[in-house]
Design a protein around this motif. Structure first.
Motif, PDB file in Angstrom:
ATOM      1  N   ILE A 193      -4.130   1.692   1.707  1.00  0.00           N
ATOM      2  CA  ILE A 193      -3.082   0.933   2.925  1.00  0.00           C
ATOM      3  C   ILE A 193      -4.411   0.675   4.019  1.00  0.00           C
ATOM      4  N   GLY A 194      -4.386  -0.874   4.610  1.00  0.00           N
ATOM      5  CA  GLY A 194      -5.374  -0.876   5.199  1.00  0.00           C
ATOM      6  C   GLY A 194      -5.290  -0.464   6.497  1.00  0.00           C
ATOM      7  N   ARG A 195      -3.899  -0.833   6.543  1.00  0.00           N
ATOM      8  CA  ARG A 195      -3.701  -0.506   8.743  1.00  0.00           C
ATOM      9  C   ARG A 195      -2.142   0.375   9.155  1.00  0.00           C
ATOM     10  N   PHE A 196      -2.849   1.762  10.394  1.00  0.00           N
ATOM     11  CA  PHE A 196      -1.721   1.986  10.115  1.00  0.00           C
ATOM     12  C   PHE A 196      -1.930   2.317  11.284  1.00  0.00           C
ATOM     13  N   GLY A 197      -0.497   2.082  12.531  1.00  0.00           N
ATOM     14  CA  GLY A 197       0.027   1.946  14.087  1.00  0.00           C
ATOM     15  C   GLY A 197       0.367   3.556  14.332  1.00  0.00           C
ATOM     16  N   GLY A 198      -0.819   3.785  15.333  1.00  0.00           N
ATOM     17  CA  GLY A 198      -0.405   5.310  15.369  1.00  0.00           C
ATOM     18  C   GLY A 198       0.347   5.432  16.407  1.00  0.00           C
ATOM     19  N   ASP A 199       0.852   6.932  16.695  1.00  0.00           N
ATOM     20  CA  ASP A 199       2.558   7.079  17.496  1.00  0.00           C
ATOM     21  C   ASP A 199       1.774   6.579  19.067  1.00  0.00           C
ATOM     22  N   THR A 251      -2.716  -2.242  19.752  1.00  0.00           N
ATOM     23  CA  THR A 251      -3.809  -1.736  19.880  1.00  0.00           C
ATOM     24  C   THR A 251      -4.276  -0.089  20.511  1.00  0.00           C
ATOM     25  N   ALA A 252      -3.391   0.171  21.467  1.00  0.00           N
ATOM     26  CA  ALA A 252      -3.407   0.726  22.030  1.00  0.00           C
ATOM     27  C   ALA A 252      -3.313   2.705  21.122  1.00  0.00           C
ATOM     28  N   ASN A 253      -3.146   2.637  19.720  1.00  0.00           N
ATOM     29  CA  ASN A 253      -3.448   2.836  18.908  1.00  0.00           C
ATOM     30  C   ASN A 253      -3.210   2.337  17.547  1.00  0.00           C
ATOM     31  N   LEU A 254      -4.281   1.508  16.744  1.00  0.00           N
ATOM     32  CA  LEU A 254      -4.411   1.128  15.992  1.00  0.00           C
ATOM     33  C   LEU A 254      -5.731   1.611  15.590  1.00  0.00           C
ATOM     34  N   ILE A 255      -5.159   2.091  13.849  1.00  0.00           N
ATOM     35  CA  ILE A 255      -5.737   2.318  13.263  1.00  0.00           C
ATOM     36  C   ILE A 255      -6.177   0.998  11.456  1.00  0.00           C
ATOM     37  N   ALA A 256      -7.522   0.571  10.795  1.00  0.00           N
ATOM     38  CA  ALA A 256      -7.317   0.189  10.410  1.00  0.00           C
ATOM     39  C   ALA A 256      -8.707   0.250   9.350  1.00  0.00           C
ATOM     40  N   ARG A 257      -8.929  -0.262   8.543  1.00  0.00           N
ATOM     41  CA  ARG A 257     -10.350  -0.144   7.251  1.00  0.00           C
ATOM     42  C   ARG A 257     -11.199  -1.155   7.739  1.00  0.00           C
TER      43      ARG A 257
END
Length: 290
Positions: A109-115, A150-156
């Motif tokens: 998985i290349g991207r994640f949305g944190g809470d 983008t308040a909580n985005l994680i991406a490779r």
């Protein structure tokens, strides 16, 4: 370096200090991640008494806009896993650890949305804050639609090589536009429930009004570029939505006064949206097409 945390800031050193203090108290050792702050206001240098964590640096981006600032941070980042948050967010102590864990558990998985968890600015929730809580940012729902703020985005990093950087020409909505490109390219997204940042609920009606005008303006200009401009504002929205009030009354956590307050805020912002639509479509048509 396991992670790079990228934070744009614009005349918000006080809020940023609280954010960095949270990042200085992570359950992960500071040597495992870096913090890249990108100051988008070059005329507002770092205060002399500012407390900068040992693993943090401050860069400057002259081009206006938080997405241009984030692109500057991406270029400077050393890690392959990039965490994006905002200067007014408060990451919980397990934020980085949880983000690293979910990335390890989902290597494809290349991207994640944190809470993103909204919290009041004081001991009691105001009507405006309750409106933000009930109608504002809902990251899990965004992730279900293939998006994440983008308040909580994680991406490779490879995601930006494949999809491209954020659109540095826009001042609003660049996170959704980037995620739409990723979704269109077939890149899935996963909700990172434990990688939490807290975000103070908006406490000012004026803040919300400014946001509504900005979003409505961006929507109208986007439609204009697609040739789908509608010159008939939604006048029907002048009628109050009693459905909203009924929904609030069914919430067991709200009393009658609170439900009425939330409903009132919602209606005022509807009026702001209508007035902005009228202003742009009927009186600022030349600006709309820019």
């Amino acid at each position: 370096m396991d992670a790079s945390i990228i934070i744009p800031t614009y005349y918000s050193w006080d809020k940023l200090q609280s954010c960095l203090d949270c990042l200085a108290s992570q359950t992960v050792e500071a040597e495992r991640f870096e913090i890249i702050v990108v100051n988008n206001a070059p005329s507002d240098p770092t205060p002399k008494d500012f407390r900068l964590p040992s693993n943090a640096q401050v860069l400057t981006e002259d081009k206006p806009g938080s997405y241009a600032a984030r692109n500057r941070g991406i270029a400077a980042a050393q890690a392959e896993l990039l965490f994006f948050t905002d200067s007014d967010c408060l990451p919980v102590p397990e934020y980085v650890e949880s983000g690293l864990r979910i990335a390890q558990d989902h290597p494809d998985i290349g991207r994640f949305g944190g809470d993103v968890v909204l919290v009041p600015n004081g001991p009691e929730w105001t009507s405006v804050e309750l409106y933000d809580y009930h109608f504002g940012l809902a990251q899990k729902k965004w992730v279900e639609r293939g998006r994440a703020v983008t308040a909580n985005l994680i991406a490779r990093r490879y995601m930006f090589d494949r999809i491209g950087l954020f659109n540095g020409e826009v001042l609003s909505g660049g996170d959704m536009e980037w995620n739409d490109r990723a979704t269109a390219a077939g890149e899935p997204i996963v909700f990172a429930a434990d990688a939490i940042v807290q975000h103070p609920a908006r406490g000012s009606l004026q803040e919300f009004a400014t946001k509504v005008r900005r979003i409505e303006g961006a929507r109208i200009r986007r439609n204009a570029r697609r040739g789908a401009l509608n010159y008939v504002p939604p006048i029907q929205k002048l009628i109050p939505s009693f459905r909203i009030f009924t929904k609030m009354r069914k919430d067991p956590d709200l009393n009658f006064r609170q439900a009425l307050g939330v409903w009132r805020v919602q209606y005022i912002l509807r009026l702001v949206m209508i007035s902005e639509t009228v202003r742009l479509l009927w009186f600022k048509q030349s600006d709309v097409r820019k």
